[in-house]
Design a protein around this motif. Structure first.
Motif, short mmCIF file in Angstrom:
data_model
loop_
_atom_site.label_atom_id
_atom_site.label_comp_id
_atom_site.label_asym_id
_atom_site.label_seq_id
_atom_site.Cartn_x
_atom_site.Cartn_y
_atom_site.Cartn_z
N ARG A 9 81.71 53.59 24.28
CA ARG A 9 82.21 54.57 23.33
C ARG A 9 81.08 55.38 22.70
O ARG A 9 81.25 56.53 22.37
CB ARG A 9 83.03 53.89 22.25
N TYR A 10 79.95 54.72 22.53
CA TYR A 10 78.79 55.39 21.93
C TYR A 10 77.62 55.34 22.88
O TYR A 10 77.40 54.33 23.55
CB TYR A 10 78.38 54.70 20.62
N LEU A 11 76.88 56.42 22.92
CA LEU A 11 75.59 56.43 23.59
C LEU A 11 74.54 56.63 22.52
O LEU A 11 74.81 57.23 21.47
CB LEU A 11 75.52 57.50 24.67
N VAL A 12 73.36 56.11 22.75
CA VAL A 12 72.24 56.37 21.86
C VAL A 12 71.40 57.45 22.52
O VAL A 12 70.86 57.24 23.60
CB VAL A 12 71.42 55.10 21.58
N LEU A 13 71.36 58.60 21.87
CA LEU A 13 70.65 59.76 22.37
C LEU A 13 69.23 59.75 21.80
O LEU A 13 69.05 59.69 20.58
CB LEU A 13 71.38 61.03 21.91
N ALA A 14 68.25 59.79 22.67
CA ALA A 14 66.85 59.84 22.24
C ALA A 14 66.32 61.25 22.48
O ALA A 14 66.07 61.64 23.62
CB ALA A 14 66.03 58.81 23.02
N SER A 15 66.20 61.99 21.40
CA SER A 15 65.67 63.35 21.48
C SER A 15 64.31 63.38 20.79
O SER A 15 63.88 62.40 20.19
CB SER A 15 66.64 64.33 20.81
N ALA A 16 63.65 64.53 20.88
CA ALA A 16 62.36 64.71 20.21
C ALA A 16 62.27 66.15 19.72
O ALA A 16 62.82 67.07 20.35
CB ALA A 16 61.21 64.39 21.15
N ASP B 94 57.32 68.96 18.15
CA ASP B 94 56.03 68.27 18.10
C ASP B 94 56.04 66.93 18.82
O ASP B 94 55.04 66.21 18.81
CB ASP B 94 55.61 68.07 16.64
N GLY B 95 57.18 66.56 19.38
CA GLY B 95 57.28 65.31 20.12
C GLY B 95 57.69 64.11 19.29
O GLY B 95 57.71 62.99 19.80
N ARG B 96 58.04 64.30 18.01
CA ARG B 96 58.50 63.19 17.18
C ARG B 96 59.88 62.75 17.65
O ARG B 96 60.82 63.54 17.64
CB ARG B 96 58.53 63.59 15.71
N PRO B 97 60.03 61.48 18.03
CA PRO B 97 61.32 61.01 18.57
C PRO B 97 62.36 60.80 17.49
O PRO B 97 62.03 60.55 16.33
CB PRO B 97 60.94 59.67 19.23
N TRP B 98 63.63 60.89 17.90
CA TRP B 98 64.75 60.66 17.00
C TRP B 98 65.93 60.10 17.79
O TRP B 98 66.54 60.80 18.58
CB TRP B 98 65.16 61.95 16.30
N PRO B 99 66.29 58.83 17.56
CA PRO B 99 67.47 58.26 18.23
C PRO B 99 68.72 58.45 17.38
O PRO B 99 68.66 58.34 16.15
CB PRO B 99 67.11 56.77 18.34
N THR B 100 69.82 58.73 18.02
CA THR B 100 71.08 58.96 17.32
C THR B 100 72.25 58.44 18.15
O THR B 100 72.37 58.79 19.33
CB THR B 100 71.31 60.47 17.11
N PRO B 101 73.13 57.64 17.55
CA PRO B 101 74.35 57.26 18.28
C PRO B 101 75.38 58.39 18.20
O PRO B 101 75.55 59.00 17.14
CB PRO B 101 74.84 56.02 17.52
N VAL B 102 76.01 58.69 19.32
CA VAL B 102 77.08 59.69 19.34
C VAL B 102 78.25 59.15 20.17
O VAL B 102 78.05 58.52 21.20
CB VAL B 102 76.62 61.06 19.89
N TRP B 103 79.45 59.39 19.69
CA TRP B 103 80.67 59.04 20.42
C TRP B 103 80.81 60.06 21.54
O TRP B 103 80.62 61.25 21.32
CB TRP B 103 81.86 59.07 19.47
N TYR B 104 81.12 59.61 22.75
CA TYR B 104 81.11 60.53 23.89
C TYR B 104 82.31 60.36 24.79
O TYR B 104 83.04 59.37 24.75
CB TYR B 104 79.82 60.33 24.71
N ALA B 105 82.48 61.36 25.63
CA ALA B 105 83.42 61.32 26.74
C ALA B 105 82.62 61.68 27.99
O ALA B 105 81.59 62.35 27.90
CB ALA B 105 84.55 62.32 26.52
N ARG B 106 83.09 61.24 29.13
CA ARG B 106 82.34 61.46 30.36
C ARG B 106 83.21 62.02 31.47
O ARG B 106 84.36 61.65 31.63
CB ARG B 106 81.74 60.14 30.85
N GLU B 107 82.60 62.93 32.22
CA GLU B 107 83.18 63.36 33.49
C GLU B 107 82.02 63.54 34.46
O GLU B 107 81.12 64.36 34.22
CB GLU B 107 83.96 64.66 33.34
N ARG C 22 90.58 64.94 25.87
CA ARG C 22 91.37 63.94 26.59
C ARG C 22 91.02 62.53 26.12
O ARG C 22 91.88 61.71 25.83
CB ARG C 22 91.14 64.10 28.10
N ARG C 23 89.74 62.24 26.00
CA ARG C 23 89.33 60.90 25.55
C ARG C 23 89.68 60.70 24.08
O ARG C 23 90.11 59.61 23.68
CB ARG C 23 87.85 60.67 25.78
N SER C 24 89.47 61.71 23.27
CA SER C 24 89.78 61.60 21.85
C SER C 24 91.26 61.26 21.64
O SER C 24 91.61 60.37 20.86
CB SER C 24 89.42 62.91 21.13
N ARG C 25 92.14 61.97 22.33
CA ARG C 25 93.57 61.70 22.20
C ARG C 25 93.93 60.32 22.75
O ARG C 25 94.73 59.61 22.16
CB ARG C 25 94.39 62.79 22.88
#
Length: 160
Positions: free
Chosen positions: A24-31, A34-47, A112-115
């Motif tokens: 249901r959640y992925l942990v997104l690792a962005s930066a 300047d390259g400072r990392p930031w992890p964030t959980p987000v609820w997702y759908a996939r295709e 579709r996933r949300s519903r």
């Protein structure tokens, strides 16, 4: 890639699909720029190889995608006992706000996933101005699986 155990690529592919489909959640690792990392959980759908989510455009991870679209992400089985048996999928991807030309298709995946989860519908008005929310996606370029029973993490080629 040489295999060092008796599990076949079909096992890895099935594991990757199962974890991604059940997650249901992925942990997104962005930066940031300047390259400072930031992890964030987000609820997702996939295709397929696209993982789609909704976030505010003003959040740190959303801003990071504007300056550095290359991301890492992980989806892991939950709940699991805390004994090292978690199965997980790791990915390298390119992420960003979904372009207007692809918004309807990607929003349909998310809606579709949300519903299906009983979370209500997502019409386009919820992800365009004046709403604060925007529709984002990550397109997976490389995929890895963690199979703890075999104590391995390896890249897997799989049609999602």
């Amino acid at each position: 890639m040489a295999r060092t155990d008796d599990a076949g690529p079909q096992d890895d592919a099935a594991l990757a699909r199962r974890v991604l489909d059940d997650g249901r959640y992925l942990v997104l690792a962005s930066a940031d720029v300047d390259g400072r990392p930031w992890p964030t959980p987000v609820w997702y759908a996939r295709e397929g190889r696209e993982l789609v989510w909704v976030s505010r455009a003003t959040t740190r991870h959303s801003a990071n995608l504007g300056s550095r679209p290359t991301v890492g992400l992980v989806v892991f089985e939950t709940p699991v006992p805390v004994d090292g048996r978690t199965r997980a999928v790791y990915a390298e991807a390119t992420a960003g706000e979904v372009p207007a030309a692809e918004r309807a298709r990607c929003l349909a995946v998310f809606d579709r996933r949300s519903r299906a989860e009983g979370l209500g519908s997502w019409p386009v008005e919820r992800v365009v101005a004046p709403s604060e929310m925007r529709l984002y996606r990550a397109v997976v370029s490389r995929l890895f699986v963690l199979e703890p029973e075999r104590d391995v993490r390896r890249e897997v080629e799989v049609e999602l």
